[in-house]
Design a protein around this motif. Structure first.
Motif, PDB file in Angstrom:
ATOM      1  N   LEU A  30       0.825  -1.200   0.000  1.00 13.22           N
ATOM      2  CA  LEU A  30       0.000   0.000   0.000  1.00 13.22           C
ATOM      3  C   LEU A  30       0.861   1.252   0.000  1.00 13.22           C
ATOM      4  O   LEU A  30       0.580   2.229  -0.716  1.00 13.22           O
ATOM      5  CB  LEU A  30      -0.941  -0.021   1.209  1.00 13.22           C
ATOM      6  CG  LEU A  30      -1.946   1.134   1.309  1.00 13.22           C
ATOM      7  CD1 LEU A  30      -2.878   1.135   0.100  1.00 13.22           C
ATOM      8  CD2 LEU A  30      -2.751   1.016   2.597  1.00 13.22           C
ATOM      9  N   ARG A  31       1.919   1.229   0.803  1.00 14.66           N
ATOM     10  CA  ARG A  31       2.832   2.370   0.848  1.00 14.66           C
ATOM     11  C   ARG A  31       3.512   2.592  -0.500  1.00 14.66           C
ATOM     12  O   ARG A  31       3.622   3.727  -0.983  1.00 14.66           O
ATOM     13  CB  ARG A  31       3.877   2.155   1.933  1.00 14.66           C
ATOM     14  CG  ARG A  31       4.765   3.378   2.191  1.00 14.66           C
ATOM     15  CD  ARG A  31       5.810   3.067   3.235  1.00 14.66           C
ATOM     16  NE  ARG A  31       6.828   2.145   2.726  1.00 14.66           N
ATOM     17  CZ  ARG A  31       7.836   1.687   3.463  1.00 14.66           C
ATOM     18  NH1 ARG A  31       7.944   2.029   4.732  1.00 14.66           N
ATOM     19  NH2 ARG A  31       8.725   0.859   2.938  1.00 14.66           N
ATOM     20  N   ASP A  32       3.937   1.498  -1.142  1.00 13.73           N
ATOM     21  CA  ASP A  32       4.582   1.606  -2.454  1.00 13.73           C
ATOM     22  C   ASP A  32       3.616   2.161  -3.504  1.00 13.73           C
ATOM     23  O   ASP A  32       3.991   3.001  -4.324  1.00 13.73           O
ATOM     24  CB  ASP A  32       5.092   0.239  -2.910  1.00 13.73           C
ATOM     25  CG  ASP A  32       6.286  -0.247  -2.095  1.00 13.73           C
ATOM     26  OD1 ASP A  32       6.882   0.587  -1.384  1.00 13.73           O
ATOM     27  OD2 ASP A  32       6.603  -1.449  -2.165  1.00 13.73           O
ATOM     28  N   ILE A  33       2.372   1.693  -3.474  1.00 13.38           N
ATOM     29  CA  ILE A  33       1.377   2.172  -4.443  1.00 13.38           C
ATOM     30  C   ILE A  33       1.108   3.653  -4.234  1.00 13.38           C
ATOM     31  O   ILE A  33       1.010   4.432  -5.204  1.00 13.38           O
ATOM     32  CB  ILE A  33       0.078   1.348  -4.316  1.00 13.38           C
ATOM     33  CG1 ILE A  33       0.318  -0.077  -4.819  1.00 13.38           C
ATOM     34  CG2 ILE A  33      -1.059   2.003  -5.091  1.00 13.38           C
ATOM     35  CD1 ILE A  33      -0.812  -1.041  -4.509  1.00 13.38           C
ATOM     36  N   ALA A  34       0.991   4.083  -2.974  1.00 15.47           N
ATOM     37  CA  ALA A  34       0.751   5.501  -2.697  1.00 15.47           C
ATOM     38  C   ALA A  34       1.885   6.367  -3.237  1.00 15.47           C
ATOM     39  O   ALA A  34       1.662   7.451  -3.792  1.00 15.47           O
ATOM     40  CB  ALA A  34       0.598   5.702  -1.189  1.00 15.47           C
ATOM     41  N   ALA A  41       4.952   9.102 -13.674  1.00 13.74           N
ATOM     42  CA  ALA A  41       4.076   8.270 -14.498  1.00 13.74           C
ATOM     43  C   ALA A  41       2.717   8.033 -13.856  1.00 13.74           C
ATOM     44  O   ALA A  41       1.826   7.480 -14.496  1.00 13.74           O
ATOM     45  CB  ALA A  41       4.748   6.930 -14.768  1.00 13.74           C
ATOM     46  N   ARG A  42       2.544   8.425 -12.565  1.00 10.17           N
ATOM     47  CA  ARG A  42       1.262   8.311 -11.866  1.00 10.17           C
ATOM     48  C   ARG A  42       0.711   6.886 -11.974  1.00 10.17           C
ATOM     49  O   ARG A  42      -0.413   6.648 -12.377  1.00 10.17           O
ATOM     50  CB  ARG A  42       0.268   9.323 -12.399  1.00 10.17           C
ATOM     51  CG  ARG A  42       0.679  10.772 -12.131  1.00 10.17           C
ATOM     52  CD  ARG A  42      -0.127  11.784 -12.923  1.00 10.17           C
ATOM     53  NE  ARG A  42      -1.551  11.592 -12.743  1.00 10.17           N
ATOM     54  CZ  ARG A  42      -2.427  11.554 -13.755  1.00 10.17           C
ATOM     55  NH1 ARG A  42      -2.011  11.650 -14.990  1.00 10.17           N
ATOM     56  NH2 ARG A  42      -3.703  11.403 -13.527  1.00 10.17           N
ATOM     57  N   LEU A  43       1.529   5.919 -11.596  1.00  8.27           N
ATOM     58  CA  LEU A  43       1.129   4.524 -11.647  1.00  8.27           C
ATOM     59  C   LEU A  43       0.153   4.214 -10.514  1.00  8.27           C
ATOM     60  O   LEU A  43       0.304   4.695  -9.398  1.00  8.27           O
ATOM     61  CB  LEU A  43       2.348   3.619 -11.535  1.00  8.27           C
ATOM     62  CG  LEU A  43       3.374   3.749 -12.675  1.00  8.27           C
ATOM     63  CD1 LEU A  43       4.692   3.106 -12.280  1.00  8.27           C
ATOM     64  CD2 LEU A  43       2.841   3.128 -13.949  1.00  8.27           C
TER      65      LEU A  43
END
Length: 368
Positions: A30-34, A41-43
């Motif tokens: 979750l931290r990596d996605i945030a 690139a707003r992945l």
């Protein structure tokens, strides 16, 4: 509210599966996605799992090169909008390529109700009665059908023969479609015509390794006055089983996709599936051939063919070509623009993003 719950449940399911496979904890994911959602690139979460960005072999710099759907609009702007129809309409593309002496598909008939669509020597079919009469002629088989404007194989069919007893079209998949139910119009959403084409014969040198259905390369080209035409990425789409074409469709049909070394045309990696279901493949499931021993035949000629074709469309700076490896040499199937899935699949196969140093230089020249 339901949409939010569905997305949360999908995240929880995928994050637990990743952790069960030895990946980071759900909180770390979750931290990596945030962090990635705030990157250049707003992945998003979908990109994180599609490209398996949780894998330990990817450095932060490598992850920063991946491109997700939120980045598509920036890449789409490389192509002048007024020229987009040339990547949309296969009739226009074929006419332009043929005028330059570049091999492309042979269309026998074009079905467009109420109008005549001209394409070289193809017969125009202007009403349903004419289409059905054409389908009932055994001499017209086999044929490959597809809309002039479509992507991802939508509306495509490979017809092997006509069954007069059942008054039906027999498809390669084993399905039979009654002539009265052959509803080509519903696939032609842009009303540019449904194309009935001569099937492309495969390069006979490849048949023992990958089967009798023609295969194609997806070749990405950057085109401008500084570096172009420059082949940026390429991969090989490999059909399996009774599939009628080589569209990957996230591997759901069992088709394969192979990365290509741009220097010599050597296969570097073969995958099926995407995201958490992605797996690597070494042997062809139908022939047993070692796919990692393959090279694209006459790769230098394929490159030269694509580079020449790209220059027919100077205002389309980011082109994706589907090139059949056909008997007699490379043959252009169609020209695609960015939003047709090739960028995603390239990154899945190669485990590296499109936004490398070459692409960054290119974007710096052509976008604000």
């Amino acid at each position: 509210m339901k949409d939010v719950r569905d997305k949360l449940n999908a995240f929880l399911q995928q994050s637990r599966e990743v952790h069960a496979q030895g990946g980071p904890t759900p909180w770390r994911q979750l931290r990596d996605i945030a962090r990635l959602t705030r990157s250049e690139a707003r992945l998003g979460p979908g990109d994180y799992y599609t490209y398996r960005l949780f894998e330990p072999g990817l450095t932060p710099a490598a992850v920063a090169e991946f491109v997700g759907w939120r980045m598509e609009s920036r890449l789409d702007r490389l192509n002048e909008r007024s020229w987009a129809c040339l990547g949309l309409d296969k009739v226009l593309t074929a006419e332009l390529l043929a005028a330059q002496g570049l091999r492309c598909t042979e269309t026998r008939a074009v079905y467009l109700p109420g109008r005549t669509r001209l394409l070289q020597s193809a017969r125009p079919l202007v009403d349903l009665a004419e289409l059905q009469a054409w389908l009932r002629e055994p001499a017209h088989y086999p044929f490959f059908g597809k809309p002039s404007a479509s992507g991802f194989g939508r509306g495509a069919c490979f017809a092997e023969r006509y069954d007069p007893a059942a008054d039906a079209v027999c498809l390669r998949s084993g399905e039979r479609v009654a002539v009265a139910d052959f509803v080509a119009p519903r696939f032609d959403l842009e009303q540019l015509g449904y194309l009935l084409q001569t099937p492309v014969a495969p390069d006979p040198r490849l048949v023992p390794q990958i089967g009798s259905l023609v295969t194609s390369l997806r070749v990405m080209v950057l085109l401008d006055e500084v570096e172009g035409p420059l082949i940026h990425r390429a991969f090989w789409k490999l059909p399996t089983g009774t599939n009628m074409n080589d569209n990957f469709n996230d591997g759901r049909t069992g088709n394969l996709a192979a990365g290509i070394e741009l220097g010599d045309g050597r296969v570097t990696r073969v995958v099926t599936g995407s995201g958490l279901s992605r797996r690597e493949v070494q042997r062809h499931p139908d022939t047993g051939a070692d796919l990692l021993a393959l090279r694209v035949p006459d790769w230098a000629a394929v490159r030269a063919f694509v580079e020449r074709a790209a220059q027919v469309f100077p205002k389309l700076r980011f082109q994706q070509w589907d090139i059949a490896l056909a008997d007699g040499g490379p043959l252009a199937l169609e020209l695609n623009l960015f939003g047709t899935g090739g960028g995603e699949l390239s990154q899945i196969i190669e485990r590296r993003g499109l936004l490398d140093a070459t692409m960054r230089r290119f974007l710096a020249r052509h976008t604000a």
